[in-house]
Scaffold this active site. Structure first.
Site, PDB file in Angstrom:
ATOM      1  N   HIS A  63       0.862  -1.188   0.000  1.00  0.00           N
ATOM      2  CA  HIS A  63       0.000   0.000   0.000  1.00  0.00           C
ATOM      3  C   HIS A  63       0.895   1.233   0.000  1.00  0.00           C
ATOM      4  O   HIS A  63       2.118   1.135   0.183  1.00  0.00           O
ATOM      5  CB  HIS A  63      -0.967  -0.004   1.181  1.00  0.00           C
ATOM      6  CG  HIS A  63      -0.322   0.077   2.522  1.00  0.00           C
ATOM      7  ND1 HIS A  63       0.492  -0.920   3.025  1.00  0.00           N
ATOM      8  CD2 HIS A  63      -0.361   1.037   3.485  1.00  0.00           C
ATOM      9  CE1 HIS A  63       0.896  -0.591   4.236  1.00  0.00           C
ATOM     10  NE2 HIS A  63       0.413   0.591   4.532  1.00  0.00           N
ATOM     11  N   HIS A  65       1.424   3.871   1.955  1.00  0.00           N
ATOM     12  CA  HIS A  65       1.882   4.616   3.117  1.00  0.00           C
ATOM     13  C   HIS A  65       3.402   4.694   3.057  1.00  0.00           C
ATOM     14  O   HIS A  65       4.082   3.744   2.643  1.00  0.00           O
ATOM     15  CB  HIS A  65       1.433   3.946   4.416  1.00  0.00           C
ATOM     16  CG  HIS A  65       0.048   4.344   4.826  1.00  0.00           C
ATOM     17  ND1 HIS A  65      -0.733   3.603   5.691  1.00  0.00           N
ATOM     18  CD2 HIS A  65      -0.703   5.442   4.504  1.00  0.00           C
ATOM     19  CE1 HIS A  65      -1.890   4.202   5.875  1.00  0.00           C
ATOM     20  NE2 HIS A  65      -1.902   5.317   5.165  1.00  0.00           N
ATOM     21  N   ASP A  67       5.926   4.488   5.070  1.00  0.00           N
ATOM     22  CA  ASP A  67       6.837   3.533   5.704  1.00  0.00           C
ATOM     23  C   ASP A  67       6.929   2.220   4.925  1.00  0.00           C
ATOM     24  O   ASP A  67       7.715   1.339   5.279  1.00  0.00           O
ATOM     25  CB  ASP A  67       6.434   3.269   7.159  1.00  0.00           C
ATOM     26  CG  ASP A  67       5.011   2.768   7.314  1.00  0.00           C
ATOM     27  OD1 ASP A  67       4.124   3.295   6.627  1.00  0.00           O
ATOM     28  OD2 ASP A  67       4.781   1.864   8.142  1.00  0.00           O
ATOM     29  N   HIS A  68       6.165   2.116   3.846  1.00  0.00           N
ATOM     30  CA  HIS A  68       6.221   0.925   2.995  1.00  0.00           C
ATOM     31  C   HIS A  68       6.773   1.214   1.597  1.00  0.00           C
ATOM     32  O   HIS A  68       6.965   0.276   0.823  1.00  0.00           O
ATOM     33  CB  HIS A  68       4.839   0.287   2.888  1.00  0.00           C
ATOM     34  CG  HIS A  68       4.362  -0.286   4.185  1.00  0.00           C
ATOM     35  ND1 HIS A  68       4.376  -1.633   4.461  1.00  0.00           N
ATOM     36  CD2 HIS A  68       3.893   0.327   5.299  1.00  0.00           C
ATOM     37  CE1 HIS A  68       3.915  -1.837   5.692  1.00  0.00           C
ATOM     38  NE2 HIS A  68       3.614  -0.659   6.214  1.00  0.00           N
ATOM     39  N   HIS A 143      -7.209  -1.725   5.593  1.00  0.00           N
ATOM     40  CA  HIS A 143      -6.396  -0.715   6.259  1.00  0.00           C
ATOM     41  C   HIS A 143      -7.028   0.646   5.986  1.00  0.00           C
ATOM     42  O   HIS A 143      -8.152   0.724   5.479  1.00  0.00           O
ATOM     43  CB  HIS A 143      -4.955  -0.817   5.736  1.00  0.00           C
ATOM     44  CG  HIS A 143      -3.950  -0.081   6.559  1.00  0.00           C
ATOM     45  ND1 HIS A 143      -3.951  -0.083   7.931  1.00  0.00           N
ATOM     46  CD2 HIS A 143      -2.883   0.692   6.184  1.00  0.00           C
ATOM     47  CE1 HIS A 143      -2.934   0.637   8.373  1.00  0.00           C
ATOM     48  NE2 HIS A 143      -2.280   1.130   7.342  1.00  0.00           N
ATOM     49  N   ASP A 213      -0.349  -4.059   6.167  1.00  0.00           N
ATOM     50  CA  ASP A 213      -0.980  -3.648   7.414  1.00  0.00           C
ATOM     51  C   ASP A 213      -2.477  -3.955   7.325  1.00  0.00           C
ATOM     52  O   ASP A 213      -3.070  -3.782   6.268  1.00  0.00           O
ATOM     53  CB  ASP A 213      -0.802  -2.163   7.624  1.00  0.00           C
ATOM     54  CG  ASP A 213       0.646  -1.714   7.709  1.00  0.00           C
ATOM     55  OD1 ASP A 213       1.529  -2.506   7.316  1.00  0.00           O
ATOM     56  OD2 ASP A 213       0.911  -0.576   8.101  1.00  0.00           O
ATOM     57  N   HIS A 271       6.211  -5.369  12.257  1.00  0.00           N
ATOM     58  CA  HIS A 271       5.564  -4.055  12.142  1.00  0.00           C
ATOM     59  C   HIS A 271       5.281  -3.498  13.545  1.00  0.00           C
ATOM     60  O   HIS A 271       4.178  -3.061  13.852  1.00  0.00           O
ATOM     61  CB  HIS A 271       4.274  -4.139  11.311  1.00  0.00           C
ATOM     62  CG  HIS A 271       3.832  -2.791  10.791  1.00  0.00           C
ATOM     63  ND1 HIS A 271       2.966  -1.981  11.464  1.00  0.00           N
ATOM     64  CD2 HIS A 271       4.165  -2.129   9.657  1.00  0.00           C
ATOM     65  CE1 HIS A 271       2.746  -0.876  10.780  1.00  0.00           C
ATOM     66  NE2 HIS A 271       3.476  -0.939   9.664  1.00  0.00           N
TER      67      HIS A 271
END
Length: 304
Positions: A63, A65, A67-68, A143, A213, A271
């Site tokens: 996805h 976000h 941090d990914h 998510h 997530d 995570h």
């Protein structure tokens, strides 16, 4: 057995800490490398894990976000500096190519290799990669934005030839592929030699499921049933369950419930929220429900 390994490059969540890098993993299948998510520092951890950039051809982003995927631009740039010529395929939900286009145009306007983006839908399981030995299928998650996990599944392999029996019945070489794939052998005299006499079963096909997530989501259980290794996010401890629900994340206890109900062989949790200086509490809560649980950590390599 052929190589099937998981390398953890990062297992923290969005807030940086000195203990963990943001999410990124490498799946090594027969020395083909597949990256799952690419948080900041992923390429540094790639080096620390002594992996070869030249064997990485597919990246799967769960996805959008940061941090990914914030490490992706740096990795693309590094591969360009190294003079890469092979295509690099990036699989993600809709929007990543549009997001990266101006940055790639500014920082990498002279690319030595072709970058190919593949968009996938996140509502239904879909096969997004396939080769002779494996498939990668999306796992729809829930998510705060469109998000998918990934199921890496080996294809069933042909049976093993029993050489002594092949020689005994004087089976011609041109019959061997048919026999490997389950056919009986008929001698020139018309005698049927059962396949079970000529072959032994191949090793069972292995599966790895990545689920991060997501809020606690029992609907994924059927798709990941019986996998050899499940990575499931365990961002929070049970005492922070309201926060997990609010942010569409999972507790360690809930991750273990998924593993137990899906009858997986092993659970790896990660995570981790930055609030926990010691993730032992997460391991204890998960292990109480699913004993074969392990904490993810950077440079960890798990053989599947």
């Amino acid at each position: 057995m052929e190589k099937f390994e998981l390398h953890i490059l990062g297992c923290g969540s969005a807030l940086p800490t000195t203990r963990h890098f943001p999410t990124s993993q490498i799946v090594n299948v027969r020395d083909k490398l597949f990256m799952i998510d690419c948080g900041e520092g992923a390429q540094l951890q790639f080096r620390k894990s002594r992996l070869k950039f030249s064997r990485l051809n597919h990246i799967f982003i769960s996805h959008l976000h940061g941090d990914h995927c914030f490490g992706l631009l740096g990795l693309i740039s590094t591969l360009n500096l190294l003079g890469r010529t092979a295509e690099l395929h990036i699989h993600s939900p809709k929007g990543l190519e549009t997001l990266f286009a101006p940055m790639l145009s500014y920082f990498n306007h002279q690319m030595t290799y072709k970058l190919i983006f593949h968009e996938f839908e996140t509502k239904e399981p879909t096969v997004i990669y396939e080769d002779r030995s494996m498939t990668v299928t999306t796992i729809p998650l829930r998510h705060r934005m469109p998000c998918c996990g990934f199921l890496f599944a080996e294809k069933a392999r042909p049976n093993h030839i029993i050489r002594d029996m092949i020689d005994f019945y004087q089976v011609p070489v041109y019959e061997l592929n048919r026999i490997k794939n389950g056919a009986d052998y008929v001698t020139p005299e018309g005698e049927v030699i059962s396949n079970t006499l000529l072959t032994s079963p191949s090793d069972p096909s292995r599966k790895y499921a990545y689920c991060s997530d997501t809020i606690f989501l029992p609907s994924i259980i059927e798709q990941i049933k019986g996998v050899d290794l499940l990575f499931h996010e365990a961002t929070f401890a049970n005492e922070d369950a309201p926060r997990a629900k609010e942010t569409y994340h999972t507790t360690a206890e809930q991750a273990a419930q998924i593993a137990r109900d899906a009858a997986v062989k092993k659970l790896l949790i990660g995570h981790f929220s930055a609030r926990y200086e010691d993730e032992t509490i997460l391991l204890q809560e998960a292990s109480a429900i699913f004993p074969d649980t392990q904490l993810a950590k950077e440079t960890l390599c798990v053989s599947i």
